[in-house]
Design a protein around this motif. Structure first.
Motif, PDB file in Angstrom:
ATOM      1  N   ALA A 121       0.790  -1.140   0.159  1.00 19.22           N
ATOM      2  CA  ALA A 121      -0.084   0.115  -0.054  1.00 19.22           C
ATOM      3  C   ALA A 121       0.934   1.268  -0.130  1.00 19.22           C
ATOM      4  CB  ALA A 121      -0.849  -0.057   1.154  1.00 19.22           C
ATOM      5  N   HIS A 122       2.081   1.216  -0.011  1.00 17.67           N
ATOM      6  CA  HIS A 122       2.965   2.199   0.030  1.00 17.67           C
ATOM      7  C   HIS A 122       4.392   2.033  -0.550  1.00 17.67           C
ATOM      8  CE1 HIS A 122       4.258   6.243   2.075  1.00 17.67           C
ATOM      9  NE2 HIS A 122       5.388   5.865   1.630  1.00 17.67           N
ATOM     10  N   VAL A 123       4.802   2.398  -1.734  1.00 17.20           N
ATOM     11  CA  VAL A 123       6.011   2.253  -2.344  1.00 17.20           C
ATOM     12  C   VAL A 123       6.625   3.342  -3.096  1.00 17.20           C
ATOM     13  CG1 VAL A 123       5.474  -0.273  -2.554  1.00 17.20           C
ATOM     14  CG2 VAL A 123       5.499   1.383  -4.734  1.00 17.20           C
ATOM     15  N   HIS A 124       7.667   3.662  -3.463  1.00 17.19           N
ATOM     16  CA  HIS A 124       8.164   4.702  -4.081  1.00 17.19           C
ATOM     17  C   HIS A 124       9.065   3.671  -5.220  1.00 17.19           C
ATOM     18  CE1 HIS A 124       7.876   8.087  -1.182  1.00 17.19           C
ATOM     19  NE2 HIS A 124       7.754   6.931  -0.498  1.00 17.19           N
ATOM     20  N   TYR A 125       8.308   3.248  -6.298  1.00 18.43           N
ATOM     21  CA  TYR A 125       8.925   2.501  -7.456  1.00 18.43           C
ATOM     22  C   TYR A 125      10.336   2.971  -7.770  1.00 18.43           C
ATOM     23  CZ  TYR A 125       8.277   4.750 -12.013  1.00 18.43           C
ATOM     24  OH  TYR A 125       8.466   5.665 -12.952  1.00 18.43           O
ATOM     25  N   THR A 141       0.174  10.763   1.218  1.00 20.96           N
ATOM     26  CA  THR A 141       1.509  11.381   1.599  1.00 20.96           C
ATOM     27  C   THR A 141       1.949  10.790   2.782  1.00 20.96           C
ATOM     28  OG1 THR A 141       2.237  13.865   1.972  1.00 20.96           O
ATOM     29  CG2 THR A 141       0.092  12.966   3.028  1.00 20.96           C
ATOM     30  N   HIS A 142       3.041  11.712   3.361  1.00 20.07           N
ATOM     31  CA  HIS A 142       3.715  10.948   4.691  1.00 20.07           C
ATOM     32  C   HIS A 142       3.338  11.782   5.699  1.00 20.07           C
ATOM     33  CE1 HIS A 142       6.329   9.727   1.203  1.00 20.07           C
ATOM     34  NE2 HIS A 142       6.801   8.749   1.877  1.00 20.07           N
ATOM     35  N   LEU A 143       3.157  11.161   6.958  1.00 22.25           N
ATOM     36  CA  LEU A 143       2.850  11.886   8.213  1.00 22.25           C
ATOM     37  C   LEU A 143       3.979  11.253   9.350  1.00 22.25           C
ATOM     38  CD1 LEU A 143       0.804  13.510   9.766  1.00 22.25           C
ATOM     39  CD2 LEU A 143      -0.732  11.386   9.928  1.00 22.25           C
ATOM     40  N   GLY A 169       1.120   7.464   5.062  1.00 21.73           N
ATOM     41  CA  GLY A 169       2.251   6.558   5.168  1.00 21.73           C
ATOM     42  C   GLY A 169       3.071   6.832   6.436  1.00 21.73           C
ATOM     43  N   HIS A 170       3.396   5.750   7.279  1.00 24.11           N
ATOM     44  CA  HIS A 170       4.182   5.571   8.599  1.00 24.11           C
ATOM     45  C   HIS A 170       3.313   6.138   9.674  1.00 24.11           C
ATOM     46  CE1 HIS A 170       7.652   5.055   6.283  1.00 24.11           C
ATOM     47  NE2 HIS A 170       7.297   6.072   5.534  1.00 24.11           N
ATOM     48  N   ALA A 171       3.122   7.321  10.139  1.00 25.85           N
ATOM     49  CA  ALA A 171       2.039   7.813  11.091  1.00 25.85           C
ATOM     50  C   ALA A 171       2.405   7.161  12.335  1.00 25.85           C
ATOM     51  CB  ALA A 171       0.711   7.376  10.969  1.00 25.85           C
ATOM     52  N   THR A 210       6.020  -2.217   1.965  1.00 27.96           N
ATOM     53  CA  THR A 210       7.341  -2.129   2.078  1.00 27.96           C
ATOM     54  C   THR A 210       8.031  -0.822   2.269  1.00 27.96           C
ATOM     55  OG1 THR A 210       7.481  -2.031  -0.514  1.00 27.96           O
ATOM     56  CG2 THR A 210       7.320  -4.450   0.321  1.00 27.96           C
ATOM     57  N   ASP A 211       7.313   0.098   1.818  1.00 31.36           N
ATOM     58  CA  ASP A 211       8.049   1.336   1.429  1.00 31.36           C
ATOM     59  C   ASP A 211       9.224   1.418   0.711  1.00 31.36           C
ATOM     60  OD1 ASP A 211       8.386   4.188   1.601  1.00 31.36           O
ATOM     61  OD2 ASP A 211       9.474   4.261   3.558  1.00 31.36           O
ATOM     62  N   THR A 212       9.332   0.468  -0.546  1.00 30.69           N
ATOM     63  CA  THR A 212      10.484   0.570  -1.173  1.00 30.69           C
ATOM     64  C   THR A 212      10.763   1.990  -1.818  1.00 30.69           C
ATOM     65  OG1 THR A 212       9.927  -1.840  -2.151  1.00 30.69           O
ATOM     66  CG2 THR A 212      11.216  -0.276  -3.501  1.00 30.69           C
TER      67      THR A 212
HETATM   68 ZN    ZN Z   1       7.223   6.720   1.466  1.00 31.71          ZN
END
Ligand code: ZN
Ligand code: GUN
Length: 429
Positions: free
Chosen positions: A71-75, A226-228, A265-267, A314-316
């Motif tokens: 649910a959250h990656v940076h290809y 987004t990231h939090l 993401g993260h939170a 994974t947050d790749t």
């Molecule tokens: Zn991220």
């Protein structure tokens, strides 16, 4: 012609964080796939006799599950995964931004998009929600690669108009214009969904966040990601940059970037006010456990899954592995450090239905039920001698499955189905 997959089938009748025993296991089960969708699920013998024409794929004791959803990656961070020695802000400046600059070249974006999707498919991931870079062609590259492979994919252009190097900055207006053009081009085409994507408050001015909030009001059925509150240094920086804001979440809330369909993401380091506003607004959180340990961010509070949509990712390439099995293992370990033992059914649910719910597509993917899209993974529960010996005394599926969650890798992935078709997976990746 319909296909009938036989094996042990795992599916969910609800949310295992809300009620126990909602996971259903059919030890001699089957899944009938027809025209891209799941047509039936049940006992193998029953499905065989009712559908004698179907092409049978007998997987014996292997496990048939919905494909994993990351649910959250940076290809674009594929090539810098596992970069040594930095925490978030330094890691972004030292590794991430220089790599993302390379995506100014559309040919490079195309190469990495294809490599990334083949890497995750070989690990049983059938859908991802990805950030691209600020370059519109990087969005075209990932959507085209997903379309070619028949994947359901969520992605958007990453917007940044400050605190990023020259060459990686847009403006409030160009972020709005480019995002809108890409959204109109891709959103709803085949299995693709556009996601409005401000990177995070430190790299967007309030004007840019407001422009993207305005865009989101025009296209309310899109997701916004987004990231939090990932690291404490980052939160202190947000306080300096937004002196009027009550907290980190408020920097988004004030610009129309908090409601259902917001995916943060993260939170990790949330205040009481932030938690209650997230719950009231019906927002989604994404737990990225390998990233949170690798970059040294902190331990996510899994009890939030009782009141919020929580997905797993994974947050790749902040995460250290492309595999959702490894990510489930890390989620287990992080919860142990917080005094909570996640059940294997909860881990499996997070990587399938949990992520689908976080992305608000749980009626389409992430479970095995009639009418759902046939994105499936077939898992070998004895994929290595070390795993096999650990399952020998198992008396139920959970004991049989847990060693694969903790020690499994791409060797555990026997087959992947995308939209009712067997995918070609490249196990040399
Ligand atoms: Zn991220
Ligand atoms: N916060 C802002 N950008 C990023 C990113 O690319 N990765 C992670 N882990 N956190 C971020």
């Amino acid at each position: 012609m319909a296909d009938l997959l036989l094996g042990q089938v795992i599916r969910f009748d609800g949310d295992p964080f809300a009620q126990p025993d909602v996971a259903q296991v059919l030890t001699e089960g089957g899944v009938l796939v027809d025209q891209g969708r799941i047509a039936a699920v049940g006992q193998a013998a029953d499905l065989r006799s009712r559908h004698p024409q179907a092409r049978v794929h007998d997987h014996g004791q292997k496990l048939i599950s919905a494909g994993f959803i990351d649910a959250h990656v940076h290809y674009p961070q594929t090539a810098i995964i596992a970069s040594w020695g930095k925490r978030l802000i330094d890691w972004l400046n030292a590794y991430t931004f220089p790599e993302e600059m390379r995506f100014a070249d559309p040919a490079y974006a195309t190469e990495i998009a294809g490599r990334y999707l083949d890497l995750v498919l070989a690990r049983g991931t059938t859908s991802v929600c990805s950030y691209a870079t600020i370059h519109p062609a990087s969005v075209d590259a990932i959507f085209t690669a997903a379309q070619t492979r028949g994947m359901r994919l969520f992605a958007g252009k990453t917007c940044m108009d400050r605190n990023a190097p020259e060459g990686l900055r847009d403006t409030a207006q160009s972020a709005y214009d480019d995002s809108k053009r890409l959204l109109e081009k891709w959103h709803g085409m085949d299995r693709l969904s556009y996601v409005i994507t401000p990177r995070f408050s430190p790299t967007s001015t309030p004007e840019q966040l407001a422009a993207l909030g305005a865009l989101w009001r025009e296209y309310p059925d899109c997701l916004m990601q987004t990231h939090l509150s990932e690291q404490t240094d980052e939160i202190a920086w947000v306080q300096d940059l937004f002196p009027q804001s009550r907290d980190y979440l408020d920097t988004y809330e004030a610009q129309g970037l908090l409601r259902e369909g917001a995916v943060y993401g993260h939170a990790i380091h949330l205040t009481a006010r932030e938690k209650s506003r997230l719950i009231e607004a019906g927002a989604s959180l994404v737990h990225c456990p390998t990233s949170n340990t690798f970059i040294g961010s902190g331990l996510f509070d899994m009890s939030l899954a009782q009141s919020l949509r929580v997905g797993l990712a994974t947050d790749t390439g902040g995460g250290s592995n492309f595999s959702m099995l490894r990510t489930m293992a890390a989620a287990y370990e992080v919860a142990q450090l917080r005094g909570q033992s996640l059940h294997p059914s909860q881990l499996w649910w997070l990587a399938t239905q949990g992520s689908a719910r976080a992305l608000r597509c749980e009626d389409r993917i992430g479970n095995i039920a009639p009418g759902m899209e046939a994105d499936l993974v077939v898992i070998d529960l004895a994929s290595t001698p070390a795993i096999e010996q650990a399952t020998r005394r198992a008396t139920d599926l959970w004991q049989q499955l847990f060693p694969t969650i903790m020690m499994g890798d791409d060797r555990a992935v026997a087959e992947v189905w995308l939209g009712g078709r067997k995918a070609e997976i490249n196990q040399t990746l």
